[in-house]
Design an enzyme around this catalytic site. Structure first.
Site, short mmCIF file in Angstrom:
data_model
loop_
_atom_site.label_atom_id
_atom_site.label_comp_id
_atom_site.label_asym_id
_atom_site.label_seq_id
_atom_site.Cartn_x
_atom_site.Cartn_y
_atom_site.Cartn_z
N GLU A 43 0.85 -1.18 0.00
CA GLU A 43 0.00 0.00 0.00
C GLU A 43 0.89 1.23 0.00
O GLU A 43 1.73 1.40 0.89
CB GLU A 43 -0.94 0.05 1.20
CG GLU A 43 -1.87 1.27 1.14
CD GLU A 43 -2.78 1.42 2.34
OE1 GLU A 43 -3.77 2.17 2.24
OE2 GLU A 43 -2.49 0.81 3.40
N GLU A 68 5.03 4.82 3.64
CA GLU A 68 4.71 6.22 3.91
C GLU A 68 6.00 7.02 3.94
O GLU A 68 7.03 6.53 4.38
CB GLU A 68 4.00 6.38 5.26
CG GLU A 68 2.49 6.44 5.18
CD GLU A 68 1.95 7.71 4.54
OE1 GLU A 68 2.74 8.66 4.34
OE2 GLU A 68 0.76 7.75 4.24
N ASP A 117 -3.28 11.85 -2.94
CA ASP A 117 -3.42 13.28 -3.22
C ASP A 117 -3.74 13.47 -4.70
O ASP A 117 -3.00 13.00 -5.56
CB ASP A 117 -2.10 13.98 -2.87
CG ASP A 117 -2.24 15.50 -2.83
OD1 ASP A 117 -3.04 16.05 -3.61
OD2 ASP A 117 -1.52 16.13 -2.03
N ASP A 153 -12.02 9.46 -3.81
CA ASP A 153 -13.28 10.21 -3.76
C ASP A 153 -13.30 11.31 -4.81
O ASP A 153 -14.29 12.03 -4.93
CB ASP A 153 -13.46 10.85 -2.38
CG ASP A 153 -12.37 11.89 -2.10
OD1 ASP A 153 -11.18 11.54 -2.22
OD2 ASP A 153 -12.71 13.06 -1.81
N THR A 191 -10.83 2.76 4.53
CA THR A 191 -9.80 3.56 5.19
C THR A 191 -10.51 4.56 6.10
O THR A 191 -11.72 4.72 6.08
CB THR A 191 -8.94 4.32 4.18
OG1 THR A 191 -9.72 5.40 3.62
CG2 THR A 191 -8.47 3.41 3.05
N GLU A 192 -9.72 5.28 6.92
CA GLU A 192 -10.29 6.32 7.78
C GLU A 192 -10.97 7.40 6.95
O GLU A 192 -12.08 7.85 7.26
CB GLU A 192 -9.20 6.94 8.66
CG GLU A 192 -8.62 6.02 9.71
CD GLU A 192 -7.44 5.19 9.19
OE1 GLU A 192 -6.83 4.49 9.99
OE2 GLU A 192 -7.15 5.26 7.97
N TYR A 193 -10.29 7.83 5.89
CA TYR A 193 -10.86 8.83 5.00
C TYR A 193 -12.18 8.34 4.39
O TYR A 193 -13.16 9.06 4.32
CB TYR A 193 -9.88 9.14 3.86
CG TYR A 193 -8.94 10.28 4.12
CD1 TYR A 193 -9.23 11.29 5.02
CD2 TYR A 193 -7.72 10.34 3.43
CE1 TYR A 193 -8.35 12.34 5.24
CE2 TYR A 193 -6.83 11.38 3.65
CZ TYR A 193 -7.14 12.39 4.55
OH TYR A 193 -6.28 13.42 4.76
N GLU A 194 -12.15 7.12 3.94
CA GLU A 194 -13.32 6.57 3.25
C GLU A 194 -14.55 6.53 4.15
O GLU A 194 -15.66 6.87 3.71
CB GLU A 194 -13.00 5.16 2.75
CG GLU A 194 -14.09 4.52 1.94
CD GLU A 194 -13.66 3.17 1.39
OE1 GLU A 194 -14.49 2.54 0.72
OE2 GLU A 194 -12.50 2.76 1.62
#
Length: 213
Positions: A43, A68, A117, A153, A191-194
């Site tokens: 990932e 990361e 991003d 998104d 994910t957290e964002y999702e």
């Protein structure tokens, strides 16, 4: 992913067995790091680590690497393993533009790109993780028929990515413009964002791109 600075994050990471301090040392021999010959999934941009840690726990038959560039971000993922070690997971702090430093040719089976991003300004298009230059780099480290799984998104980034995949002769499959209302929702790991986006009713776009040499 914007997180406040965490003083000493780089030093703290070294205390976690899941963190790989010198990942270049395992280039071409990640199987030795995990002690098995299981498939290797990467990932790029793991955020706080919900997605990758959940997948790793669900699939002990697969080895996972979370990449990361920022220590304070991957530190959050490391913290998730403190009370619950995950032997088939490795955390790496490195720049994705240098991926061939970490993996030999045809070493990876799958790459995940989750909510990267979008770099919306045209002059920044080469920074997008689905820009043609990145896709060519992924081809170097993916096995034949290896996969890239993309979720976002951002509709414009999604359309851009579909075009880039096609131009680089990846085979597209399982394309959905509304993941959570699709047949793929049941097996989806958020994910957290999702989760945040989904709670607002925002659409999530997803596809799989298969590398065909």
């Amino acid at each position: 992913m914007r997180l406040r600075n965490i003083p000493g994050a780089e030093e703290a990471l070294r205390q976690y067995p899941v963190f790989v301090e010198d990942p270049t040392a395992y280039r071409g021999r990640w199987q030795e790091r995990f002690g098995n010959d299981h498939p290797l999934h990467l990932e790029i941009g793991c955020g706080k680590g919900r997605f990758i840690t959940t997948l790793a726990e669900q699939h002990p038959e697969i080895n996972f690497i979370a990449l990361e560039v920022k220590a304070e971000v991957i530190y959050r993922t490391a913290q998730r393993t403190e009370k619950r070690p995950i032997p088939n997971l490795a955390l790496v702090q490195y720049n994705a533009t240098l991926l061939p430093d970490l993996f030999a040719e045809q070493e990876l089976d799958r790459i995940y790109l989750n909510f990267s991003d979008p770099w919306p300004k045209r002059r920044h298009h080469k920074r997008r993780l689905t820009y043609a230059g990145f896709l060519r780099m992924y081809k170097q480290v993916l096995k034949p028929h290896g996969e890239i799984h993309l979720k976002t998104d951002n509709e414009k980034l999604f359309e851009y990515s579909l075009n880039q995949f096609s131009e680089e002769r990846f085979q597209l499959r399982h394309i959905t413009f509304d993941l959570h209302q699709s047949p793929f929702a049941e097996q989806n790991v958020m994910t957290e964002y999702e989760e945040r986006f989904a709670s607002r009713g925002q659409r999530i776009y997803r596809t799989e791109a298969v590398y065909l040499p």
